[in-house]
Motif scaffolding. Structure first.
Motif, PDB file in Angstrom:
ATOM      1  N   LEU A  91     -13.310  -6.152   5.715  1.00 40.14           N
ATOM      2  CA  LEU A  91     -12.300  -7.161   6.018  1.00 40.14           C
ATOM      3  C   LEU A  91     -11.185  -6.547   6.858  1.00 40.14           C
ATOM      4  O   LEU A  91     -10.572  -7.226   7.674  1.00 40.14           O
ATOM      5  N   VAL A  92     -10.924  -5.261   6.630  1.00 42.52           N
ATOM      6  CA  VAL A  92      -9.889  -4.532   7.350  1.00 42.52           C
ATOM      7  C   VAL A  92     -10.411  -3.131   7.640  1.00 42.52           C
ATOM      8  O   VAL A  92     -11.046  -2.516   6.780  1.00 42.52           O
ATOM      9  N   ARG A  93     -10.124  -2.636   8.841  1.00 38.68           N
ATOM     10  CA  ARG A  93     -10.464  -1.257   9.211  1.00 38.68           C
ATOM     11  C   ARG A  93      -9.169  -0.477   9.417  1.00 38.68           C
ATOM     12  O   ARG A  93      -8.296  -0.919  10.163  1.00 38.68           O
ATOM     13  N   ILE A  94      -9.098   0.676   8.761  1.00 36.19           N
ATOM     14  CA  ILE A  94      -7.939   1.553   8.928  1.00 36.19           C
ATOM     15  C   ILE A  94      -8.417   2.810   9.635  1.00 36.19           C
ATOM     16  O   ILE A  94      -9.338   3.483   9.175  1.00 36.19           O
ATOM     17  N   SER A  95      -7.786   3.119  10.768  1.00 35.06           N
ATOM     18  CA  SER A  95      -8.212   4.268  11.576  1.00 35.06           C
ATOM     19  C   SER A  95      -7.417   5.529  11.285  1.00 35.06           C
ATOM     20  O   SER A  95      -7.846   6.621  11.650  1.00 35.06           O
ATOM     21  N   SER A  96      -6.269   5.399  10.598  1.00 36.18           N
ATOM     22  CA  SER A  96      -5.470   6.585  10.308  1.00 36.18           C
ATOM     23  C   SER A  96      -4.438   6.298   9.223  1.00 36.18           C
ATOM     24  O   SER A  96      -3.931   5.178   9.117  1.00 36.18           O
ATOM     25  N   LEU A  97      -4.145   7.353   8.460  1.00 32.55           N
ATOM     26  CA  LEU A  97      -3.043   7.337   7.498  1.00 32.55           C
ATOM     27  C   LEU A  97      -2.082   8.485   7.806  1.00 32.55           C
ATOM     28  O   LEU A  97      -1.261   8.860   6.974  1.00 32.55           O
ATOM     29  N   SER A  98      -2.177   9.037   9.000  1.00 35.06           N
ATOM     30  CA  SER A  98      -1.375  10.200   9.394  1.00 35.06           C
ATOM     31  C   SER A  98       0.116   9.889   9.344  1.00 35.06           C
ATOM     32  O   SER A  98       0.553   8.786   9.675  1.00 35.06           O
ATOM     33  N   ASN A  99       0.868  10.903   8.939  1.00 34.06           N
ATOM     34  CA  ASN A  99       2.335  10.822   8.862  1.00 34.06           C
ATOM     35  C   ASN A  99       2.820   9.670   7.986  1.00 34.06           C
ATOM     36  O   ASN A  99       3.887   9.104   8.228  1.00 34.06           O
ATOM     37  N   GLY A 100       2.021   9.305   6.985  1.00 32.12           N
ATOM     38  CA  GLY A 100       2.414   8.269   6.053  1.00 32.12           C
ATOM     39  C   GLY A 100       2.361   6.857   6.619  1.00 32.12           C
ATOM     40  O   GLY A 100       2.852   5.917   6.001  1.00 32.12           O
ATOM     41  N   GLU A 101       1.760   6.692   7.790  1.00 35.21           N
ATOM     42  CA  GLU A 101       1.678   5.380   8.423  1.00 35.21           C
ATOM     43  C   GLU A 101       0.253   4.843   8.413  1.00 35.21           C
ATOM     44  O   GLU A 101      -0.689   5.569   8.694  1.00 35.21           O
ATOM     45  N   ILE A 102       0.124   3.566   8.125  1.00 33.51           N
ATOM     46  CA  ILE A 102      -1.181   2.887   8.130  1.00 33.51           C
ATOM     47  C   ILE A 102      -1.427   2.350   9.534  1.00 33.51           C
ATOM     48  O   ILE A 102      -0.630   1.562  10.051  1.00 33.51           O
ATOM     49  N   THR A 103      -2.520   2.803  10.145  1.00 35.63           N
ATOM     50  CA  THR A 103      -2.895   2.332  11.472  1.00 35.63           C
ATOM     51  C   THR A 103      -4.194   1.543  11.366  1.00 35.63           C
ATOM     52  O   THR A 103      -5.210   2.076  10.951  1.00 35.63           O
ATOM     53  N   PHE A 104      -4.127   0.258  11.712  1.00 33.21           N
ATOM     54  CA  PHE A 104      -5.308  -0.605  11.675  1.00 33.21           C
ATOM     55  C   PHE A 104      -6.025  -0.539  13.011  1.00 33.21           C
ATOM     56  O   PHE A 104      -5.416  -0.355  14.049  1.00 33.21           O
ATOM     57  N   GLU A 105      -7.352  -0.709  12.966  1.00 31.25           N
ATOM     58  CA  GLU A 105      -8.124  -0.812  14.215  1.00 31.25           C
ATOM     59  C   GLU A 105      -7.976  -2.203  14.760  1.00 31.25           C
ATOM     60  O   GLU A 105      -7.813  -3.157  14.030  1.00 31.25           O
TER      61      GLU A 105
ATOM     62  N   GLY B  83       0.818  -1.204   0.000  1.00 32.59           N
ATOM     63  CA  GLY B  83       0.000   0.000   0.000  1.00 32.59           C
ATOM     64  C   GLY B  83       0.854   1.256   0.000  1.00 32.59           C
ATOM     65  O   GLY B  83       1.923   1.288   0.604  1.00 32.59           O
ATOM     66  N   ASP B  84       0.396   2.282  -0.692  1.00 34.91           N
ATOM     67  CA  ASP B  84       1.090   3.573  -0.726  1.00 34.91           C
ATOM     68  C   ASP B  84       0.194   4.629  -0.095  1.00 34.91           C
ATOM     69  O   ASP B  84      -0.906   4.883  -0.586  1.00 34.91           O
ATOM     70  N   VAL B  85       0.674   5.243   0.983  1.00 27.08           N
ATOM     71  CA  VAL B  85      -0.062   6.334   1.611  1.00 27.08           C
ATOM     72  C   VAL B  85       0.294   7.602   0.851  1.00 27.08           C
ATOM     73  O   VAL B  85       1.438   8.055   0.871  1.00 27.08           O
ATOM     74  N   LEU B  86      -0.702   8.163   0.142  1.00 27.18           N
ATOM     75  CA  LEU B  86      -0.458   9.355  -0.666  1.00 27.18           C
ATOM     76  C   LEU B  86      -0.728  10.637   0.098  1.00 27.18           C
ATOM     77  O   LEU B  86      -0.194  11.689  -0.234  1.00 27.18           O
ATOM     78  N   SER B  87      -1.578  10.551   1.114  1.00 27.16           N
ATOM     79  CA  SER B  87      -1.893  11.703   1.965  1.00 27.16           C
ATOM     80  C   SER B  87      -2.556  11.163   3.225  1.00 27.16           C
ATOM     81  O   SER B  87      -2.727   9.947   3.371  1.00 27.16           O
ATOM     82  N   ASN B  88      -2.978  12.057   4.105  1.00 32.09           N
ATOM     83  CA  ASN B  88      -3.672  11.623   5.318  1.00 32.09           C
ATOM     84  C   ASN B  88      -5.043  11.034   5.015  1.00 32.09           C
ATOM     85  O   ASN B  88      -5.673  10.464   5.904  1.00 32.09           O
ATOM     86  N   ASP B  89      -5.532  11.170   3.773  1.00 28.56           N
ATOM     87  CA  ASP B  89      -6.850  10.657   3.378  1.00 28.56           C
ATOM     88  C   ASP B  89      -6.805   9.563   2.322  1.00 28.56           C
ATOM     89  O   ASP B  89      -7.782   8.860   2.127  1.00 28.56           O
ATOM     90  N   VAL B  90      -5.697   9.438   1.602  1.00 30.07           N
ATOM     91  CA  VAL B  90      -5.664   8.555   0.423  1.00 30.07           C
ATOM     92  C   VAL B  90      -4.639   7.438   0.578  1.00 30.07           C
ATOM     93  O   VAL B  90      -3.458   7.692   0.828  1.00 30.07           O
TER      94      VAL B  90
END
Length: 189
Positions: free
Chosen positions: A175-189, A12-19
Motif C-alpha cells: 500500500l505504501v513504499r518507503i525508500s529510506s529512513l535515513s536521518n530520522g526522515e521517512i522518504t516515500f517512493e 510513525g517513529d523512526v528508530l534507526s535507518n532500518d527500523v
C-alpha cells in the motif's frame, strides 16, 4: 494510499535507518478506520482472483488481514508463533528469523485449514528482509494451495525482502513504499 502515508508521517517513529515503529497505527494500537480502508484497498487490488482465504502471521498482520477477509467475504487463517497445548501436532511448521524482534521463532499452520483447493491471499504489515514471509510462502507451497499474492501495508524497498519475494515469482503489492529512513526522515517512493 495517501491517508496511510499521512498517518505514518504523524504517528510513525523512526528508530534507526532500518527500523520504523508503527505501534500507534497497526502494531500495538490499531486505528480501526484506517485498517478497514486498508482491507478495502487490498480487496480492490486483488479483485477477480477467486480468493478462498486470507492468510497472515501472528500478530501484527492480523488486523489488515481480518479487514481484507471481511471485504472479500472469506475466512482468515493466521500462522501461530507459539505452540499451544491444543495446537495441531500435524501442522505445517517453518523456523523463521524476525527482523524486528531479533529472534528466531517457529510459525505453524494447522493442515486442517490449508488445502490444494485454496487460493490464498497473504496479507502482512511490513516487509523488511522478508524472512517470515518466505517462511509462510514455504508452508503454503507444501500445502499445495495456490498463493495469489502478498499484500503488505508497508514495503521498505531499501531492504531486500520485497525484491527477493518478487524474484521467487510472488506478486507483491504494497500500500505504501518507503525508500529510506535515513536521518530520522521517512522518504516515500
Amino acid at each position: 494510499m495517501d491517508i496511510l502515508k499521512q498517518k505514518i508521517i504523524e504517528h510513525g517513529d523512526v528508530l534507526s535507518n532500518d527500523v520504523l515503529r508503527l505501534d500507534a497505527l497497526i502494531n500495538h494500537q490499531v486505528d480501526p478506520k484506517l485498517v478497514m480502508e486498508m482491507g478495502k484497498e487490498f480487496a480492490r487490488i486483488f479483485a477477480g482472483e477467486q480468493i478462498t482465504k486470507v492468510i497472515t502471521i501472528e500478530s501484527s498482520g492480523i488486523p489488515a488481514a481480518f479487514a481484507t477477509a471481511l471485504q472479500l467475504e472469506v475466512p482468515m487463517v493466521f500462522a501461530r508463533r507459539k505452540k499451544t497445548l491444543i495446537a495441531d501436532p500435524d501442522a505445517y511448521c517453518e523456523r523463521v528469523p524476525s527482523f524486528t524482534k531479533g529472534i528466531v521463532t517457529d510459525i505453524m499452520v494447522s493442515k486442517e485449514y490449508l488445502s490444494p483447493n485454496d487460493r490464498l491471499l497473504f496479507i502482512d504489515d511490513i516487509i523488511a528482509n522478508g524472512d517470515a514471509a518466505r517462511g509462510l510462502v514455504k508452508i503454503i507451497e507444501r500445502s499445495g494451495a495456490h498463493l495469489v499474492g502478498l499484500g503488505v501495508v508497508v514495503e521498505k524497498t531499501f531492504q531486500s525482502g520485497g525484491k527477493s519475494l518478487r524474484e521467487q515469482g510472488v506478486r507483491l503489492e504494497p500500500l505504501v513504499r518507503i525508500s529510506s529512513l535515513s536521518n530520522g526522515e521517512i522518504t516515500f517512493e
